[in-house]
Motif scaffolding. Structure first.
Motif, PDB file in Angstrom:
ATOM      1  N   ARG A  83     -39.404  18.041  36.369  1.00  0.00           N
ATOM      2  CA  ARG A  83     -38.825  19.371  36.570  1.00  0.00           C
ATOM      3  C   ARG A  83     -37.455  19.486  35.898  1.00  0.00           C
ATOM      4  O   ARG A  83     -37.165  20.485  35.232  1.00  0.00           O
ATOM      5  N   GLU A  84     -36.622  18.456  36.042  1.00  0.00           N
ATOM      6  CA  GLU A  84     -35.278  18.506  35.473  1.00  0.00           C
ATOM      7  C   GLU A  84     -35.303  18.467  33.944  1.00  0.00           C
ATOM      8  O   GLU A  84     -34.521  19.144  33.283  1.00  0.00           O
ATOM      9  N   ILE A  85     -36.200  17.659  33.383  1.00  0.00           N
ATOM     10  CA  ILE A  85     -36.323  17.615  31.919  1.00  0.00           C
ATOM     11  C   ILE A  85     -36.795  18.962  31.397  1.00  0.00           C
ATOM     12  O   ILE A  85     -36.266  19.485  30.404  1.00  0.00           O
ATOM     13  N   ARG A  86     -37.776  19.539  32.092  1.00  0.00           N
ATOM     14  CA  ARG A  86     -38.349  20.797  31.618  1.00  0.00           C
ATOM     15  C   ARG A  86     -37.355  21.956  31.668  1.00  0.00           C
ATOM     16  O   ARG A  86     -37.467  22.901  30.902  1.00  0.00           O
ATOM     17  N   LYS A  87     -36.348  21.856  32.540  1.00  0.00           N
ATOM     18  CA  LYS A  87     -35.313  22.891  32.595  1.00  0.00           C
ATOM     19  C   LYS A  87     -34.509  22.941  31.303  1.00  0.00           C
ATOM     20  O   LYS A  87     -33.961  23.975  30.934  1.00  0.00           O
ATOM     21  N   ARG A  88     -34.442  21.795  30.628  1.00  0.00           N
ATOM     22  CA  ARG A  88     -33.542  21.684  29.473  1.00  0.00           C
ATOM     23  C   ARG A  88     -34.227  21.350  28.166  1.00  0.00           C
ATOM     24  O   ARG A  88     -33.591  21.343  27.115  1.00  0.00           O
ATOM     25  N   SER A  89     -35.516  21.045  28.199  1.00  0.00           N
ATOM     26  CA  SER A  89     -36.199  20.643  26.966  1.00  0.00           C
ATOM     27  C   SER A  89     -37.687  20.969  27.049  1.00  0.00           C
ATOM     28  O   SER A  89     -38.281  20.952  28.133  1.00  0.00           O
ATOM     29  N   SER A  90     -38.276  21.249  25.895  1.00  0.00           N
ATOM     30  CA  SER A  90     -39.722  21.496  25.814  1.00  0.00           C
ATOM     31  C   SER A  90     -40.463  20.272  25.275  1.00  0.00           C
ATOM     32  O   SER A  90     -41.622  20.372  24.873  1.00  0.00           O
ATOM     33  N   VAL A  91     -39.786  19.112  25.256  1.00  0.00           N
ATOM     34  CA  VAL A  91     -40.425  17.888  24.753  1.00  0.00           C
ATOM     35  C   VAL A  91     -41.719  17.623  25.536  1.00  0.00           C
ATOM     36  O   VAL A  91     -41.754  17.775  26.763  1.00  0.00           O
TER      37      VAL A  91
ATOM     38  N   GLY B  45     -44.693  21.345  34.574  1.00  0.00           N
ATOM     39  CA  GLY B  45     -44.464  21.405  33.136  1.00  0.00           C
ATOM     40  C   GLY B  45     -44.985  20.236  32.330  1.00  0.00           C
ATOM     41  O   GLY B  45     -44.726  20.153  31.123  1.00  0.00           O
ATOM     42  N   ALA B  46     -45.713  19.301  32.970  1.00  0.00           N
ATOM     43  CA  ALA B  46     -46.300  18.200  32.192  1.00  0.00           C
ATOM     44  C   ALA B  46     -47.393  18.738  31.266  1.00  0.00           C
ATOM     45  O   ALA B  46     -48.055  19.729  31.575  1.00  0.00           O
ATOM     46  N   ASP B  47     -47.571  18.082  30.131  1.00  0.00           N
ATOM     47  CA  ASP B  47     -48.561  18.521  29.148  1.00  0.00           C
ATOM     48  C   ASP B  47     -49.903  17.829  29.316  1.00  0.00           C
ATOM     49  O   ASP B  47     -50.917  18.321  28.824  1.00  0.00           O
ATOM     50  N   ASP B  48     -49.898  16.680  30.002  1.00  0.00           N
ATOM     51  CA  ASP B  48     -51.137  15.929  30.183  1.00  0.00           C
ATOM     52  C   ASP B  48     -50.957  14.973  31.353  1.00  0.00           C
ATOM     53  O   ASP B  48     -49.830  14.723  31.802  1.00  0.00           O
TER      54      ASP B  48
ATOM     55  N   ASN C  27     -29.808   7.840  36.367  1.00  0.00           N
ATOM     56  CA  ASN C  27     -29.443   8.850  35.355  1.00  0.00           C
ATOM     57  C   ASN C  27     -30.552   9.002  34.308  1.00  0.00           C
ATOM     58  O   ASN C  27     -30.280   9.260  33.144  1.00  0.00           O
ATOM     59  N   ILE C  28     -31.796   8.851  34.746  1.00  0.00           N
ATOM     60  CA  ILE C  28     -32.907   8.772  33.793  1.00  0.00           C
ATOM     61  C   ILE C  28     -33.122  10.080  33.029  1.00  0.00           C
ATOM     62  O   ILE C  28     -33.556  10.057  31.875  1.00  0.00           O
ATOM     63  N   VAL C  29     -32.810  11.213  33.641  1.00  0.00           N
ATOM     64  CA  VAL C  29     -32.980  12.488  32.926  1.00  0.00           C
ATOM     65  C   VAL C  29     -32.045  12.540  31.721  1.00  0.00           C
ATOM     66  O   VAL C  29     -32.465  12.864  30.602  1.00  0.00           O
TER      67      VAL C  29
ATOM     68  N   TYR D 187     -35.348   8.854  41.961  1.00  0.00           N
ATOM     69  CA  TYR D 187     -36.027  10.148  41.930  1.00  0.00           C
ATOM     70  C   TYR D 187     -37.473   9.933  41.497  1.00  0.00           C
ATOM     71  O   TYR D 187     -37.742   9.136  40.603  1.00  0.00           O
ATOM     72  N   ASP D 188     -38.399  10.645  42.138  1.00  0.00           N
ATOM     73  CA  ASP D 188     -39.785  10.480  41.706  1.00  0.00           C
ATOM     74  C   ASP D 188     -40.043  11.256  40.415  1.00  0.00           C
ATOM     75  O   ASP D 188     -39.202  12.032  39.945  1.00  0.00           O
ATOM     76  N   GLY D 189     -41.199  11.021  39.824  1.00  0.00           N
ATOM     77  CA  GLY D 189     -41.533  11.628  38.536  1.00  0.00           C
ATOM     78  C   GLY D 189     -41.595  13.135  38.572  1.00  0.00           C
ATOM     79  O   GLY D 189     -41.339  13.793  37.555  1.00  0.00           O
ATOM     80  N   TYR D 190     -41.908  13.700  39.734  1.00  0.00           N
ATOM     81  CA  TYR D 190     -41.953  15.164  39.842  1.00  0.00           C
ATOM     82  C   TYR D 190     -40.556  15.751  39.610  1.00  0.00           C
ATOM     83  O   TYR D 190     -40.382  16.726  38.872  1.00  0.00           O
ATOM     84  N   HIS D 191     -39.574  15.152  40.256  1.00  0.00           N
ATOM     85  CA  HIS D 191     -38.192  15.608  40.086  1.00  0.00           C
ATOM     86  C   HIS D 191     -37.750  15.438  38.632  1.00  0.00           C
ATOM     87  O   HIS D 191     -37.147  16.350  38.047  1.00  0.00           O
ATOM     88  N   VAL D 192     -38.059  14.288  38.059  1.00  0.00           N
ATOM     89  CA  VAL D 192     -37.665  14.013  36.672  1.00  0.00           C
ATOM     90  C   VAL D 192     -38.308  15.016  35.713  1.00  0.00           C
ATOM     91  O   VAL D 192     -37.649  15.565  34.830  1.00  0.00           O
TER      92      VAL D 192
END
Length: 221
Positions: free
Chosen positions: A65-73, A94-97, A36-38, A58-63
């Motif tokens: 993508r799911e975070i970016r759907k709901r947050s711009s952090v 959607g990663a920043d760096d 439930n890391i997201v 879930y790999d980091g790509y999935h995480v």
């Protein structure tokens, strides 16, 4: 103090990273609930996320993508996977760096500082204020005299274009062009329905008569 959430399943590395960041004035948190890391990440309300790609469940790509759907952090991917494709996929999701392990700690700190500063400057462009009405674009919330309401994607776009053009008529075609950026089909009737819903939400928090209808033209604030 900026809060950083670390998504890393290597306990030793995670603790070392947390200790380093604490030394430099950051407040760190993390979770072992990778299933439930997201949800855990979003619940932390952090200012920045450090994300590994190789994770349980879930790999980091999935995480990402799911975070970016709901947050711009802001998200910095920190991983031992160092191919150009890994970096490209991270940025496209959607990663920043993107930083590869093993990393120089001073370079990591410099990247964190740069991403946080960039995010802070973006926040200034994400808030519009007019006549005690405050629109927070990044959170999709409009507030007035200590009351607030959440807007849908279309309501947010309508209010944003109207507030940015305060005092000028915004033509219906221009607003519909803005709404066409969404996946939903927008026609003249759909626009009217969305404006009426927006007006109702604004009235519910005490904002009356903000949006004027200019017959056969459009709307204005």
């Amino acid at each position: 103090m900026s809060k950083i959430f670390i998504i890393e399943d290597d306990v030793t590395l995670r603790e070392e990273l947390s200790k380093l960041l604490n030394t430099y004035g950051y407040k760190c948190s993390y979770s072992d609930d990778f299933e439930n890391i997201v949800e855990e990440t979003l619940k932390s309300n952090s200012n920045l996320i450090l994300l590994d790609i190789n994770l349980p469940y879930y790999d980091g790509y999935h995480v990402c993508r799911e975070i970016r759907k709901r947050s711009s952090v802001p998200i910095i991917v920190v991983t031992s996977r160092n191919s150009d494709m890994d970096e490209l996929m991270s940025m496209n999701l959607g990663a920043d760096d993107f930083i590869t392990k093993p990393y120089n700690t001073q370079i990591l700190l410099a990247h964190i500082s740069a991403v946080l500063k960039r995010a802070e400057s973006n926040i200034d462009n994400q808030i519009i204020e007019s006549s005690n009405v405050m629109l927070n674009i990044s959170k999709s919330i409009v507030s007035f005299e200590e009351k607030e309401t959440e807007l849908t994607k279309n309501e947010l776009r309508i209010l944003t274009i109207l507030m940015r053009n305060k005092g000028n008529i915004v033509y219906r075609d221009d607003i519909m062009n803005e709404l066409w950026q969404s996946d939903e089909f927008i026609d003249d009737n759909t626009l009217t329905v969305n404006v009426n819903r927006l007006r109702k939400k604004l009235e519910d928090i005490g904002i009356k008569g903000l949006i004027e209808t200019k017959r056969a033209q459009g709307y204005m604030i």
